[in-house]
Design a protein around this motif. Structure first.
Motif, PDB file in Angstrom:
ATOM      1  N   THR A  33       0.854  -1.183   0.000  1.00 18.22           N
ATOM      2  CA  THR A  33       0.000   0.000   0.000  1.00 18.22           C
ATOM      3  C   THR A  33       0.888   1.230   0.000  1.00 18.22           C
ATOM      4  O   THR A  33       1.851   1.310   0.764  1.00 18.22           O
ATOM      5  CB  THR A  33      -0.934   0.013   1.221  1.00 18.22           C
ATOM      6  N   ILE A  34       0.562   2.187  -0.866  1.00 21.33           N
ATOM      7  CA  ILE A  34       1.308   3.435  -0.985  1.00 21.33           C
ATOM      8  C   ILE A  34       0.356   4.567  -0.611  1.00 21.33           C
ATOM      9  O   ILE A  34      -0.755   4.643  -1.111  1.00 21.33           O
ATOM     10  CB  ILE A  34       1.815   3.651  -2.428  1.00 21.33           C
ATOM     11  N   GLY A  35       0.821   5.485   0.244  1.00 17.35           N
ATOM     12  CA  GLY A  35      -0.005   6.628   0.635  1.00 17.35           C
ATOM     13  C   GLY A  35      -0.494   6.451   2.053  1.00 17.35           C
ATOM     14  O   GLY A  35      -0.156   5.482   2.714  1.00 17.35           O
ATOM     15  N   PRO A  36      -1.239   7.372   2.544  1.00  9.68           N
ATOM     16  CA  PRO A  36      -1.788   8.548   1.894  1.00  9.68           C
ATOM     17  C   PRO A  36      -0.809   9.714   1.883  1.00  9.68           C
ATOM     18  O   PRO A  36       0.134   9.764   2.676  1.00  9.68           O
ATOM     19  CB  PRO A  36      -3.004   8.888   2.745  1.00  9.68           C
ATOM     20  N   PHE A  37      -1.043  10.645   0.975  1.00  9.63           N
ATOM     21  CA  PHE A  37      -0.301  11.891   0.879  1.00  9.63           C
ATOM     22  C   PHE A  37      -1.288  13.032   1.101  1.00  9.63           C
ATOM     23  O   PHE A  37      -2.454  12.915   0.748  1.00  9.63           O
ATOM     24  CB  PHE A  37       0.335  12.029  -0.517  1.00  9.63           C
ATOM     25  N   PRO A  38      -0.841  14.169   1.666  1.00  9.94           N
ATOM     26  CA  PRO A  38      -1.783  15.268   1.936  1.00  9.94           C
ATOM     27  C   PRO A  38      -2.147  16.088   0.693  1.00  9.94           C
ATOM     28  O   PRO A  38      -2.982  16.971   0.767  1.00  9.94           O
ATOM     29  CB  PRO A  38      -1.038  16.120   2.961  1.00  9.94           C
ATOM     30  N   VAL A  39      -1.502  15.798  -0.433  1.00  7.64           N
ATOM     31  CA  VAL A  39      -1.771  16.514  -1.685  1.00  7.64           C
ATOM     32  C   VAL A  39      -2.027  15.487  -2.783  1.00  7.64           C
ATOM     33  O   VAL A  39      -1.673  14.319  -2.639  1.00  7.64           O
ATOM     34  CB  VAL A  39      -0.565  17.400  -2.075  1.00  7.64           C
ATOM     35  N   PRO A  40      -2.637  15.901  -3.900  1.00 10.43           N
ATOM     36  CA  PRO A  40      -2.789  14.961  -5.012  1.00 10.43           C
ATOM     37  C   PRO A  40      -1.415  14.522  -5.526  1.00 10.43           C
ATOM     38  O   PRO A  40      -0.486  15.329  -5.574  1.00 10.43           O
ATOM     39  CB  PRO A  40      -3.522  15.782  -6.079  1.00 10.43           C
ATOM     40  N   THR A  41      -1.264  13.256  -5.861  1.00  9.06           N
ATOM     41  CA  THR A  41       0.006  12.745  -6.382  1.00  9.06           C
ATOM     42  C   THR A  41      -0.256  11.917  -7.631  1.00  9.06           C
ATOM     43  O   THR A  41      -1.370  11.452  -7.866  1.00  9.06           O
ATOM     44  CB  THR A  41       0.731  11.875  -5.338  1.00  9.06           C
ATOM     45  N   ARG A  42       0.806  11.737  -8.422  1.00 10.32           N
ATOM     46  CA  ARG A  42       0.714  10.928  -9.635  1.00 10.32           C
ATOM     47  C   ARG A  42       1.732   9.799  -9.527  1.00 10.32           C
ATOM     48  O   ARG A  42       2.846  10.006  -9.061  1.00 10.32           O
ATOM     49  CB  ARG A  42       1.012  11.771 -10.881  1.00 10.32           C
ATOM     50  N   HIS A  43       1.337   8.611  -9.967  1.00 14.92           N
ATOM     51  CA  HIS A  43       2.187   7.429  -9.876  1.00 14.92           C
ATOM     52  C   HIS A  43       2.135   6.664 -11.195  1.00 14.92           C
ATOM     53  O   HIS A  43       1.063   6.507 -11.778  1.00 14.92           O
ATOM     54  CB  HIS A  43       1.720   6.514  -8.739  1.00 14.92           C
ATOM     55  N   LEU A  44       3.285   6.173 -11.640  1.00 18.41           N
ATOM     56  CA  LEU A  44       3.364   5.349 -12.836  1.00 18.41           C
ATOM     57  C   LEU A  44       3.495   3.896 -12.403  1.00 18.41           C
ATOM     58  O   LEU A  44       4.446   3.533 -11.706  1.00 18.41           O
ATOM     59  CB  LEU A  44       4.561   5.750 -13.699  1.00 18.41           C
ATOM     60  N   LEU A  45       2.521   3.078 -12.778  1.00 15.64           N
ATOM     61  CA  LEU A  45       2.551   1.645 -12.487  1.00 15.64           C
ATOM     62  C   LEU A  45       3.083   0.917 -13.711  1.00 15.64           C
ATOM     63  O   LEU A  45       2.694   1.223 -14.836  1.00 15.64           O
ATOM     64  CB  LEU A  45       1.156   1.127 -12.154  1.00 15.64           C
ATOM     65  N   ARG A  46       3.982  -0.057 -13.484  1.00 16.15           N
ATOM     66  CA  ARG A  46       4.520  -0.880 -14.564  1.00 16.15           C
ATOM     67  C   ARG A  46       4.447  -2.333 -14.136  1.00 16.15           C
ATOM     68  O   ARG A  46       4.671  -2.654 -12.967  1.00 16.15           O
ATOM     69  CB  ARG A  46       5.988  -0.570 -14.824  1.00 16.15           C
ATOM     70  N   CYS A  47       4.169  -3.225 -15.077  1.00 14.14           N
ATOM     71  CA  CYS A  47       4.204  -4.654 -14.782  1.00 14.14           C
ATOM     72  C   CYS A  47       4.333  -5.440 -16.081  1.00 14.14           C
ATOM     73  O   CYS A  47       3.783  -5.066 -17.113  1.00 14.14           O
ATOM     74  CB  CYS A  47       2.950  -5.105 -14.048  1.00 14.14           C
ATOM     75  N   SER A  48       5.098  -6.514 -16.008  1.00 12.36           N
ATOM     76  CA  SER A  48       5.237  -7.431 -17.145  1.00 12.36           C
ATOM     77  C   SER A  48       5.084  -8.848 -16.616  1.00 12.36           C
ATOM     78  O   SER A  48       5.842  -9.253 -15.745  1.00 12.36           O
ATOM     79  CB  SER A  48       6.613  -7.249 -17.786  1.00 12.36           C
ATOM     80  N   PRO A  49       4.104  -9.600 -17.082  1.00  4.29           N
ATOM     81  CA  PRO A  49       2.991  -9.235 -17.954  1.00  4.29           C
ATOM     82  C   PRO A  49       1.987  -8.348 -17.224  1.00  4.29           C
ATOM     83  O   PRO A  49       1.840  -8.421 -16.014  1.00  4.29           O
ATOM     84  CB  PRO A  49       2.378 -10.571 -18.346  1.00  4.29           C
ATOM     85  N   ALA A  50       1.285  -7.528 -18.005  1.00  5.43           N
ATOM     86  CA  ALA A  50       0.405  -6.487 -17.469  1.00  5.43           C
ATOM     87  C   ALA A  50      -0.712  -7.033 -16.596  1.00  5.43           C
ATOM     88  O   ALA A  50      -1.081  -6.417 -15.602  1.00  5.43           O
ATOM     89  CB  ALA A  50      -0.188  -5.674 -18.619  1.00  5.43           C
ATOM     90  N   ASN A  51      -1.264  -8.195 -16.926  1.00  2.00           N
ATOM     91  CA  ASN A  51      -2.417  -8.705 -16.176  1.00  2.00           C
ATOM     92  C   ASN A  51      -2.057  -9.287 -14.818  1.00  2.00           C
ATOM     93  O   ASN A  51      -2.917  -9.757 -14.098  1.00  2.00           O
ATOM     94  CB  ASN A  51      -3.188  -9.731 -17.006  1.00  2.00           C
ATOM     95  N   HIS A  52      -0.787  -9.237 -14.420  1.00  5.12           N
ATOM     96  CA  HIS A  52      -0.389  -9.751 -13.109  1.00  5.12           C
ATOM     97  C   HIS A  52      -0.382  -8.681 -12.017  1.00  5.12           C
ATOM     98  O   HIS A  52      -0.079  -8.966 -10.878  1.00  5.12           O
ATOM     99  CB  HIS A  52       0.982 -10.417 -13.189  1.00  5.12           C
ATOM    100  N   LEU A  53      -0.679  -7.430 -12.384  1.00  2.00           N
ATOM    101  CA  LEU A  53      -0.740  -6.360 -11.393  1.00  2.00           C
ATOM    102  C   LEU A  53      -2.170  -5.828 -11.347  1.00  2.00           C
ATOM    103  O   LEU A  53      -2.749  -5.510 -12.368  1.00  2.00           O
ATOM    104  CB  LEU A  53       0.224  -5.226 -11.761  1.00  2.00           C
ATOM    105  N   SER A  54      -2.721  -5.752 -10.136  1.00  4.86           N
ATOM    106  CA  SER A  54      -4.038  -5.154  -9.939  1.00  4.86           C
ATOM    107  C   SER A  54      -3.927  -4.133  -8.813  1.00  4.86           C
ATOM    108  O   SER A  54      -3.040  -4.226  -7.962  1.00  4.86           O
ATOM    109  CB  SER A  54      -5.087  -6.216  -9.633  1.00  4.86           C
ATOM    110  N   TYR A  55      -4.824  -3.152  -8.819  1.00  2.00           N
ATOM    111  CA  TYR A  55      -4.742  -2.090  -7.821  1.00  2.00           C
ATOM    112  C   TYR A  55      -6.123  -1.546  -7.490  1.00  2.00           C
ATOM    113  O   TYR A  55      -7.075  -1.681  -8.265  1.00  2.00           O
ATOM    114  CB  TYR A  55      -3.834  -0.955  -8.307  1.00  2.00           C
ATOM    115  N   THR A  56      -6.202  -0.918  -6.317  1.00  2.29           N
ATOM    116  CA  THR A  56      -7.412  -0.249  -5.855  1.00  2.29           C
ATOM    117  C   THR A  56      -7.010   1.072  -5.232  1.00  2.29           C
ATOM    118  O   THR A  56      -6.056   1.122  -4.438  1.00  2.29           O
ATOM    119  CB  THR A  56      -8.141  -1.095  -4.793  1.00  2.29           C
TER     120      THR A  56
END
Length: 118
Positions: A55-78
């Motif tokens: 789990t990443i966060g929380p931050f007190p301001v809006p943040t942007r994150h780049l998710l990468r995974c190979s193969p793509a269908n092995h990473l899920s997030y909420t």
């Protein structure tokens, strides 16, 4: 839960006081998350490899994150609002004490905020 698109890359915008929960399928994929600058074109804050649930966060301001995974269908997030613990009691008073005075309390009063000075 959301999964990455077929490219294996996705930029996620995280609202203030929200967290992203990420799951990488056990041993089948290799993923990473990189906190991007708050505005396009700014330097990133670094990349972290992902091998399991995190789990990443929380931050007190809006943040942007780049998710990468190979193969793509092995990473899920909420993305969800952070679950902060409830306050069960208020502070009734604030007291300034020296470290020695604080250590002599037996036990300290839970409804008092002690500020150690000097």
């Amino acid at each position: 839960m959301s999964t990455l698109p077929a490219t294996g890359l996705e930029v996620i915008s995280l609202p203030p006081y929200s967290a992203i929960s990420i799951t990488v399928a056990g041993g089948a994929g290799s993923g990473s998350i990189e906190r991007l600058g708050n505005n396009p074109g700014e330097a990133s804050f670094g990349e972290v490899a992902l091998t399991a649930s995190t789990t990443i966060g929380p931050f007190p301001v809006p943040t942007r994150h780049l998710l990468r995974c190979s193969p793509a269908n092995h990473l899920s997030y909420t993305v969800a609002a952070a679950d902060f613990p409830a306050v069960t009691s208020g502070v009734e008073r604030i007291v300034n004490l020296s470290q020695a005075e604080y250590e002599a309390l037996s036990p300290p009063d839970a409804a008092t905020l002690y500020l150690i000075v000097g």
